[in-house]
Design a protein around this motif. Sequence first.
Motif, PDB file in Angstrom:
ATOM      1  N   ILE A 187       0.850  -1.190   0.000  1.00 24.80           N
ATOM      2  CA  ILE A 187       0.000   0.000   0.000  1.00 24.80           C
ATOM      3  C   ILE A 187       0.888   1.242   0.000  1.00 24.80           C
ATOM      4  O   ILE A 187       1.791   1.369   0.828  1.00 24.80           O
ATOM      5  CB  ILE A 187      -0.918   0.015   1.239  1.00 24.80           C
ATOM      6  N   SER A 188       0.633   2.155  -0.921  1.00 29.47           N
ATOM      7  CA  SER A 188       1.436   3.371  -1.004  1.00 29.47           C
ATOM      8  C   SER A 188       1.164   4.259   0.209  1.00 29.47           C
ATOM      9  O   SER A 188       0.118   4.166   0.858  1.00 29.47           O
ATOM     10  CB  SER A 188       1.106   4.136  -2.285  1.00 29.47           C
ATOM     11  N   ASP A 189       2.140   5.150   0.507  1.00 25.68           N
ATOM     12  CA  ASP A 189       1.983   6.064   1.648  1.00 25.68           C
ATOM     13  C   ASP A 189       0.767   6.957   1.466  1.00 25.68           C
ATOM     14  O   ASP A 189       0.033   7.237   2.419  1.00 25.68           O
ATOM     15  CB  ASP A 189       3.241   6.920   1.803  1.00 25.68           C
ATOM     16  N   ALA A 190       0.530   7.405   0.213  1.00 25.58           N
ATOM     17  CA  ALA A 190      -0.605   8.291  -0.056  1.00 25.58           C
ATOM     18  C   ALA A 190      -1.923   7.567   0.211  1.00 25.58           C
ATOM     19  O   ALA A 190      -2.853   8.118   0.817  1.00 25.58           O
ATOM     20  CB  ALA A 190      -0.547   8.788  -1.499  1.00 25.58           C
ATOM     21  N   LYS A 191      -2.010   6.304  -0.238  1.00 24.03           N
ATOM     22  CA  LYS A 191      -3.236   5.540  -0.045  1.00 24.03           C
ATOM     23  C   LYS A 191      -3.455   5.236   1.432  1.00 24.03           C
ATOM     24  O   LYS A 191      -4.578   5.292   1.930  1.00 24.03           O
ATOM     25  CB  LYS A 191      -3.176   4.244  -0.845  1.00 24.03           C
ATOM     26  N   LEU A 192      -2.366   4.940   2.134  1.00 25.37           N
ATOM     27  CA  LEU A 192      -2.463   4.663   3.557  1.00 25.37           C
ATOM     28  C   LEU A 192      -2.944   5.886   4.319  1.00 25.37           C
ATOM     29  O   LEU A 192      -3.810   5.787   5.210  1.00 25.37           O
ATOM     30  CB  LEU A 192      -1.106   4.199   4.095  1.00 25.37           C
ATOM     31  N   GLU A 193      -2.397   7.077   3.978  1.00 27.11           N
ATOM     32  CA  GLU A 193      -2.822   8.311   4.641  1.00 27.11           C
ATOM     33  C   GLU A 193      -4.285   8.600   4.350  1.00 27.11           C
ATOM     34  O   GLU A 193      -5.028   9.057   5.226  1.00 27.11           O
ATOM     35  CB  GLU A 193      -1.938   9.475   4.179  1.00 27.11           C
ATOM     36  N   ALA A 194      -4.703   8.328   3.101  1.00 27.57           N
ATOM     37  CA  ALA A 194      -6.103   8.562   2.733  1.00 27.57           C
ATOM     38  C   ALA A 194      -7.034   7.647   3.520  1.00 27.57           C
ATOM     39  O   ALA A 194      -8.113   8.054   3.968  1.00 27.57           O
ATOM     40  CB  ALA A 194      -6.285   8.343   1.230  1.00 27.57           C
ATOM     41  N   MET A 195      -6.612   6.391   3.716  1.00 24.28           N
ATOM     42  CA  MET A 195      -7.421   5.439   4.478  1.00 24.28           C
ATOM     43  C   MET A 195      -7.532   5.852   5.937  1.00 24.28           C
ATOM     44  O   MET A 195      -8.607   5.784   6.540  1.00 24.28           O
ATOM     45  CB  MET A 195      -6.805   4.040   4.373  1.00 24.28           C
TER      46      MET A 195
END
Length: 249
Positions: A187-195
């Motif tokens: 999971i990318s950092d951006a996707k993780l932050e969005a989640m």
Amino acid sequence: MEKIALTAQIREKAGKGVARGLRRNQMVPAVLYSHGKSMPISMGNKDVTKILNTEGGEHALINLKLEGGKGGSDKLALIKDYQIDPRNGALIHVDLMEVAMDEKVKIPVAVHLTGASIGVKEGGILQHGVREVEVECLPTQIPEHLEVDITTIKVNESLHVRDIKVAEGVKILTDGDATVVTIQPPISDAKLEAMLAAAPAAATEGGEPELVKKPKKEGEAATPAAEAKGGAAGAAKEAAPKKEAAPKK
């Protein structure tokens, strides 16, 4: 496969009361199944627990010596199933299946993963699917477990039941297309932050608790919480029963 000697007593009586009495005496009630027939027996709780706690104990060949009753003799058996008390973890019942050395049996065997996946080293996420498979073989050929090497599995790759290697004479009955393990992309950092950001927002947008809403009367539309502010006292008055006027004299 090594045989384990175990002594059992044939039970003339069955029922919940008898089973409770056996457990109080450190015995475990059991049933031996053989070609459509069943025989109630009992065994030492510690003896059976010791077998179950050993590697491959659930699939151990048991040389069962039966005592008492009219059918006392030696039997070769496998543990078919057992029950544990969820409150204290104590063994409360065991089912055994009589087997013959020259007759194949069907039995579930655990799948163990070995090695370090290349995909996991690259940041992928390992998902373990099928954890046991059903096999058919002679009693002496039952494996303690089946090992699956996942070292070469990369991201977006999977390993299926059909890829499991077994010894000669052992046949896997589980669907070959069933997934044993797969490596999902990281999971990318951006996707993780969005989640993570979406989680608190979802909790906030869940609406106000039902307790702050004005009770809805039958046939009346729900009143918004904002309009219900300050209406608690009025609602209490409306809910209170009206006194009937005293009759005029």
